[in-house]
Enzyme design. Structure first.
Site, PDB file in Angstrom:
ATOM      1  N   HIS A  76       0.813  -1.216   0.000  1.00 53.15           N
ATOM      2  CA  HIS A  76       0.000   0.000   0.000  1.00 53.15           C
ATOM      3  C   HIS A  76       0.843   1.262   0.000  1.00 53.15           C
ATOM      4  O   HIS A  76       2.049   1.255   0.261  1.00 53.15           O
ATOM      5  CB  HIS A  76      -0.977  -0.009   1.176  1.00 53.15           C
ATOM      6  CG  HIS A  76      -0.334   0.093   2.534  1.00 53.15           C
ATOM      7  ND1 HIS A  76      -0.067   1.295   3.152  1.00 53.15           N
ATOM      8  CD2 HIS A  76       0.087  -0.867   3.400  1.00 53.15           C
ATOM      9  CE1 HIS A  76       0.477   1.071   4.337  1.00 53.15           C
ATOM     10  NE2 HIS A  76       0.593  -0.226   4.513  1.00 53.15           N
ATOM     11  N   CYS A 112       2.074  -5.076   7.117  1.00 55.16           N
ATOM     12  CA  CYS A 112       1.873  -4.809   5.697  1.00 55.16           C
ATOM     13  C   CYS A 112       3.093  -4.097   5.118  1.00 55.16           C
ATOM     14  O   CYS A 112       3.976  -3.648   5.843  1.00 55.16           O
ATOM     15  CB  CYS A 112       0.614  -3.987   5.492  1.00 55.16           C
ATOM     16  SG  CYS A 112      -0.914  -4.911   5.838  1.00 55.16           S
TER      17      CYS A 112
END
Length: 546
Positions: free
Chosen positions: A446, A465
């Site tokens: 992301h 992440c």
């Protein structure tokens, strides 16, 4: 020096973990000449019926002809097994000396058929075990890493080609057929040999733990020791020649006690290869890396050769590689180009897992639902201390069904199944875009509003992440390369939260390397941020049962 912005580079298909695993298959073994033994005999056949399918298949492609019928063939096998040390494996696992001793009894004149049969299959079983370890790895990664989520395919040994090499008496050629046929693996083998030679010559000098950092322009014995340390790993230009050998020649040699420009550049290169700030100053972190023993570096190379054996198979021509310990992402594009970017990965207590999946879609202008772990460990304590925290962070409170709740109506000491969600916007932790791929760990690639973190040399800073520098450019490449008709910046500009499916899925691999070959030929050693090397090295050194 790695530029702040992401870059395109042309990458050869033999580059680090790029390319599909060679499909190993071949025609059945041609019929042997009439002068060779015609079959393995009933004793071997009986033992084979109770053996592994791979062992049975080896003899099937040979037309049931025996292999180990003379001392020369056994000697070649023994030497090849001992040579596996060059691949970071442990030759004693395969008991080469015991095998050679057993061959004397089996091959001596008058030996009974049962003894010959047992030795025949023992030798072949040992060879197949070694080939399997070399092609797919000796250690089961799931036993030493709870976060491992990459499948290890069964070995696909070309038994027909192996059989032909054995008939030629060339066991080393049979071994070569199982070794990962990629340049990075060969570079690790060469690096292992190089560092073992350094060890044979006595290693390198340890540097004194000086109170003040060593800086460009400094002079003294500590600088001389630094010069010798860097010369030990291949910086030959740092060492002054002995004028006594060349009394009539005026030598242009460095002054060993002076921290000159050549030494500064060597230190900076060392720092880059160890993911340290490349300022040319030998501070505590650089000193620690310099003082790591050669024995430790050898073990790290061996560990990463095993990781290469786990991964260097079944890879497609085009895929996204996340190098966790190297804080690096590479997208190997269908046209042969490689797009590369710096990344931020999980902190040591929230590790980014190793996994293989496929990118299926992208989320534009994403909202962020606080994951359960982050909510429990990070957010709830802050909400309990400061009731205004939710408003400050623009977090909405939702029921399990998605209905918005008044934060004042929730018992924050025991909130039950409520969810917290942050709307899309410039301060959203996911930034403007998320690249999604199915996995049980709920991780993804992301964007981020905290772009300053990419300038740090060590970037284990997230909650698991992967934050990607320049991810909008990566997203557009994924759209273009998969035939997905979409424009990333236009979609972001309209402000709507939406999912865009890729017309074709793109494989993605998240893996952990603490040693990697660099384009300049040197090996880069990364900090073992998740403390995984020791368990792997211990497992590599543990004896196996044949």
């Amino acid at each position: 020096m790695f530029a702040t912005e992401v870059r395109y580079t042309r990458f050869h298909r033999g580059a680090w973990i790029l390319g599909a695993w060679l499909a190993l298959s071949g025609p059945a073994m041609a019929q042997s000449e009439a002068t060779e033994p015609s079959g393995i005999g009933p004793e071997v056949s009986e033992l084979l019926s109770e053996s592994s399918s791979r062992l049975r298949n080896l003899y099937a492609v040979r037309g049931d002809r025996p292999i180990w019928q003379d001392a020369d063939s056994v000697d070649a096998l023994v030497e090849a097994l001992k040579g596996l040390d060059a691949d970071g494996l442990v030759p004693s696992d395969y008991r080469p000396d015991d095998l050679q001793a057993a061959s004397r009894a089996a091959l001596m004149e008058g030996a009974d058929a049962g003894t010959r049969a047992r030795f025949e299959l023992r030798a072949s079983r040992t060879l197949l075990t070694a080939l399997t370890h070399l092609q797919r790895g000796k250690v089961d990664p799931q036993r030493i890493n709870d976060e491992w989520d990459l499948s290890i395919e069964p070995p696909s040994l070309d038994l027909a080609a192996i059989s032909r090499a054995l008939d030629d008496g060339d066991v080393s050629a049979a071994i070569d057929l199982a070794r990962p046929p990629y340049e990075p693996y060969e570079q690790l083998r060469e690096g292992l040999a190089h560092y073992r030679e350094i060890k044979r010559q006595g290693g390198w000098p340890a540097l004194m733990n000086v109170e003040d950092p060593l800086r460009p322009g400094d002079t003294g014995t500590e600088v001389t020791a630094l010069r010798e340390r860097l010369a030990a790993i291949g910086n030959d230009q740092l060492v002054a020649a002995d004028e006594g050998y060349y009394p009539t020649i005026e030598l242009q040699a460095p002054e060993p006690r002076v921290y000159d420009e050549a030494l500064v550049e060597a230190v900076r290169r060392f720092q880059r290869h160890h993911l340290l700030a490349d300022d040319g100053v030998v501070g505590p972190r650089t000193l620690k890396a310099l003082n790591m023993s050669v024995e430790r570096r050898i073990d790290q190379i061996r560990a990463n050769m095993e990781r290469a054996r786990w991964l260097l198979h079944g890879l497609p021509e085009s895929f996204v590689l996340v190098d966790i310990a190297g804080y690096d992402l590479r997208y190997f594009r269908p046209n042969g180009d490689t797009w590369r970017a710096r990344i931020v990965v999980g902190q040591p207590y929230r590790r980014t897992p190793s996994l293989r999946s496929e990118i299926t879609h992208l989320t534009i202008n994403p909202t962020w639902t606080v994951p359960p772990t982050i909510m429990r460990e990070d957010v709830l304590p802050k909400v309990r201390r400061d009731p205004g925290y939710l408003a400050t962070k623009n977090l909405s409170v939702l029921s399990p069904s998605g209905k918005q709740l008044d934060p004042a109506s929730v018992d924050w000491s025991n909130p039950g199944g409520v969810m917290l969600r942050q709307q899309a916007g410039p301060n959203n932790p996911l930034g403007q875009l998320v690249v999604r791929f199915p996995n049980d760990h709920l991780v993804y690639l992301h964007d981020t509003p905290s772009r300053g973190l990419f300038s740090r040399s060590q970037r284990a800073l997230s909650s698991g992440c992967i934050r990607v520098e320049g991810v909008l450019e990566l997203a557009q490449l994924l759209f273009d390369d998969t035939g997905t008709q979409a424009n990333v910046r236009r979609l972001i500009a309209d402000g709507k939260t939406r999912n865009v499916l890729l017309a074709r899925h793109v494989p993605v691999v998240l893996h952990y390397w603490t040693v990697q070959p660099e384009p300049d030929g040197e090996l880069a050693f990364r900090p073992d941020i998740y403390d995984r090397d020791d368990a792997l090295i211990e497992a590599l050194d543990r004896s196996v049962t044949l």
